[in-house]
Design a protein around this motif. Structure first.
Motif, PDB file in Angstrom:
ATOM      1  N   LEU A  75      70.390  -1.698  86.314  1.00 44.72           N
ATOM      2  CA  LEU A  75      68.950  -1.706  86.036  1.00 44.72           C
ATOM      3  C   LEU A  75      68.218  -0.670  86.876  1.00 44.72           C
ATOM      4  O   LEU A  75      67.395   0.101  86.361  1.00 44.72           O
ATOM      5  N   GLN A  76      68.491  -0.667  88.164  1.00 45.12           N
ATOM      6  CA  GLN A  76      67.793   0.244  89.053  1.00 45.12           C
ATOM      7  C   GLN A  76      68.274   1.677  88.848  1.00 45.12           C
ATOM      8  O   GLN A  76      67.517   2.627  89.049  1.00 45.12           O
ATOM      9  N   GLY A  77      69.534   1.845  88.408  1.00 49.34           N
ATOM     10  CA  GLY A  77      70.023   3.180  88.069  1.00 49.34           C
ATOM     11  C   GLY A  77      69.304   3.764  86.870  1.00 49.34           C
ATOM     12  O   GLY A  77      68.942   4.953  86.861  1.00 49.34           O
ATOM     13  N   ILE A  78      69.080   2.943  85.855  1.00 47.16           N
ATOM     14  CA  ILE A  78      68.329   3.395  84.680  1.00 47.16           C
ATOM     15  C   ILE A  78      66.910   3.795  85.083  1.00 47.16           C
ATOM     16  O   ILE A  78      66.362   4.797  84.598  1.00 47.16           O
ATOM     17  N   LEU A 113      64.787   8.605  82.168  1.00 40.40           N
ATOM     18  CA  LEU A 113      64.914   9.513  81.033  1.00 40.40           C
ATOM     19  C   LEU A 113      64.104   9.011  79.845  1.00 40.40           C
ATOM     20  O   LEU A 113      64.027   7.795  79.610  1.00 40.40           O
ATOM     21  N   PRO A 114      63.524   9.909  79.064  1.00 38.67           N
ATOM     22  CA  PRO A 114      62.742   9.489  77.895  1.00 38.67           C
ATOM     23  C   PRO A 114      63.655   9.078  76.749  1.00 38.67           C
ATOM     24  O   PRO A 114      64.823   9.499  76.686  1.00 38.67           O
ATOM     25  N   PRO A 115      63.177   8.263  75.827  1.00 36.72           N
ATOM     26  CA  PRO A 115      63.973   7.911  74.653  1.00 36.72           C
ATOM     27  C   PRO A 115      64.475   9.164  73.939  1.00 36.72           C
ATOM     28  O   PRO A 115      63.746  10.158  73.833  1.00 36.72           O
ATOM     29  N   GLY A 150      71.030   1.485  78.887  1.00 41.15           N
ATOM     30  CA  GLY A 150      70.643   2.813  78.421  1.00 41.15           C
ATOM     31  C   GLY A 150      70.377   2.825  76.929  1.00 41.15           C
ATOM     32  O   GLY A 150      69.374   3.391  76.463  1.00 41.15           O
ATOM     33  N   ALA A 151      71.261   2.186  76.154  1.00 40.01           N
ATOM     34  CA  ALA A 151      71.057   2.121  74.710  1.00 40.01           C
ATOM     35  C   ALA A 151      69.779   1.354  74.374  1.00 40.01           C
ATOM     36  O   ALA A 151      69.013   1.750  73.483  1.00 40.01           O
ATOM     37  N   ASP A 202      71.275  15.201  79.708  1.00 35.56           N
ATOM     38  CA  ASP A 202      70.033  15.131  80.489  1.00 35.56           C
ATOM     39  C   ASP A 202      70.210  14.348  81.788  1.00 35.56           C
ATOM     40  O   ASP A 202      69.484  14.576  82.759  1.00 35.56           O
ATOM     41  N   GLY A 203      71.159  13.410  81.770  1.00 40.31           N
ATOM     42  CA  GLY A 203      71.378  12.591  82.955  1.00 40.31           C
ATOM     43  C   GLY A 203      72.819  12.131  83.034  1.00 40.31           C
ATOM     44  O   GLY A 203      73.517  12.054  82.024  1.00 40.31           O
ATOM     45  N   ILE A 204      73.257  11.844  84.260  1.00 35.81           N
ATOM     46  CA  ILE A 204      74.596  11.310  84.491  1.00 35.81           C
ATOM     47  C   ILE A 204      74.481  10.081  85.381  1.00 35.81           C
ATOM     48  O   ILE A 204      73.843  10.132  86.438  1.00 35.81           O
ATOM     49  N   PHE A 205      75.094   8.990  84.933  1.00 37.80           N
ATOM     50  CA  PHE A 205      75.336   7.862  85.830  1.00 37.80           C
ATOM     51  C   PHE A 205      76.816   7.896  86.153  1.00 37.80           C
ATOM     52  O   PHE A 205      77.660   7.655  85.281  1.00 37.80           O
ATOM     53  N   ASP A 206      77.151   8.186  87.407  1.00 33.54           N
ATOM     54  CA  ASP A 206      78.524   8.491  87.778  1.00 33.54           C
ATOM     55  C   ASP A 206      79.253   7.254  88.288  1.00 33.54           C
ATOM     56  O   ASP A 206      79.557   7.125  89.480  1.00 33.54           O
TER      57      ASP A 206
END
Length: 318
Positions: A141-144, A149-151, A172-173, A221-225
């Protein structure tokens, strides 16, 4: 009470059963006792035990007790998100181990817990499932939120087969992002049900990134690693993109106006209560890989490090 201690930095063999005094009522102001039924093993536990976070742990040294995620029953009444929780209430939560640095973790029969760390557990969620949720879900949740990032933006989630990664894919979805998931082979169908638009199998880093480029030729646009790829993953991130990781030692140096963020989950009883309700309603899906008794914590660490099955390994305590 029984605990599992880290007796020195090293491999799983440094974990040892020990006994410590039973917590007594009122000993720690502002905290209540929780009799644990289950505790989750996280990647952070493995890395702390191996000595990789020594520089982030102040003066704390072995012996100490690992563990963040927990599920159990209250031994003392406690304030909760909806009012006072009586003795015997089923709860789940996570201990902010890095902030506390007390050496008192959740590989134990009883812990002291701040009421902000936990929330009541719905009847439809068992203890083992619950012990896989709190830290992972709040990290996701806090990572998102950190990604912001915008839709329609493209989000790459490495380690999508893991517990945190699965939550990031789902959240994310739900936020309208186009999610590309790097996952274990065989998980593609399930991850697409959970919200991933495309899946790339785990493998050599350069091959993984080549396949990501096939899905997103202009970059992401973004990476959650979640797989801790680190600097190498930056190659597919757009200029002015966002990189988020939950491992402080795997953060790349910022470049090309890329924003790099460290995602350390913060306790939030109100949000955790909603997450647990979503798990009960099957609106959020978690994964438990194995359930093992507390006395087999060393073997549980070996299995977690081998990556034999994705998902959270949970220690049954009582």
């Amino acid at each position: 009470m029984r605990v599992v201690e880290v007796t020195a930095y090293g491999g799983p063999e440094v974990l040892s059963m020990a006994r410590r005094p039973d917590p007594q009522p009122g000993e720690v102001p502002g905290k209540v006792r929780v009799q644990l039924k289950a505790a989750g093993i996280t990647i952070g536990d493995l890395r702390i035990r191996a000595g990789l976070y020594v520089d982030h742990m102040g003066g704390l040294r072995p012996p100490f007790v690992l563990g963040t995620d927990f599920a159990g029953k209250l031994l003392d009444p406690a304030p909760g998100p909806g009012g006072t929780l009586p003795v015997g209430t089923r709860v789940a939560g996570f201990m902010p181990w890095y902030e506390e640095l007390s050496g008192q973790g959740t590989y134990a029969e009883v812990i002291w817990a701040d009421p902000e760390w936990f929330a009541p557990l719905p009847d439809d969620v068992d203890f083992t499932t619950a012990a896989s949720v709190p830290l992972a879900a709040l990290t996701a949740l806090q990572g998102i939120e950190l990604l912001n990032l915008p839709p329609g933006a493209v989000l790459l989630v490495t380690g999508a087969s893991g517990v945190v990664g699965r939550f990031v894919v789902q959240l994310g979805a739900a936020a309208g992002l186009r999610v590309i998931a790097v996952s274990y082979e065989g998980d593609e169908h399930e991850l697409k049900i959970l919200g991933a638009k495309e899946c790339v199998p785990r493998g050599e880093a350069l091959d993984v990134l080549r396949q990501v480029r096939e899905h997103a030729p202009e970059g992401v646009d973004g990476i959650f690693d979640g797989a801790l790829m680190g600097t190498v993953a930056m190659a597919v991130l757009k200029d002015r993109g966002v990189f988020v990781s939950f491992a402080p030692d795997r953060l790349p140096e910022p470049e090309r106006d890329i924003r790099v963020e460290f995602d350390r989950a913060r306790p939030d009883a109100g949000r955790l209560k909603r997450v647990l309700e979503q798990v009960a309603a099957r609106e959020l899906i978690t994964r438990v890989a194995d359930v093992m008794p507390l006395e087999e914590a060393a073997e549980a660490h070996r299995r977690a490090e081998s990556g034999h099955r994705p998902g959270r390994i949970v220690l049954m305590i009582r």
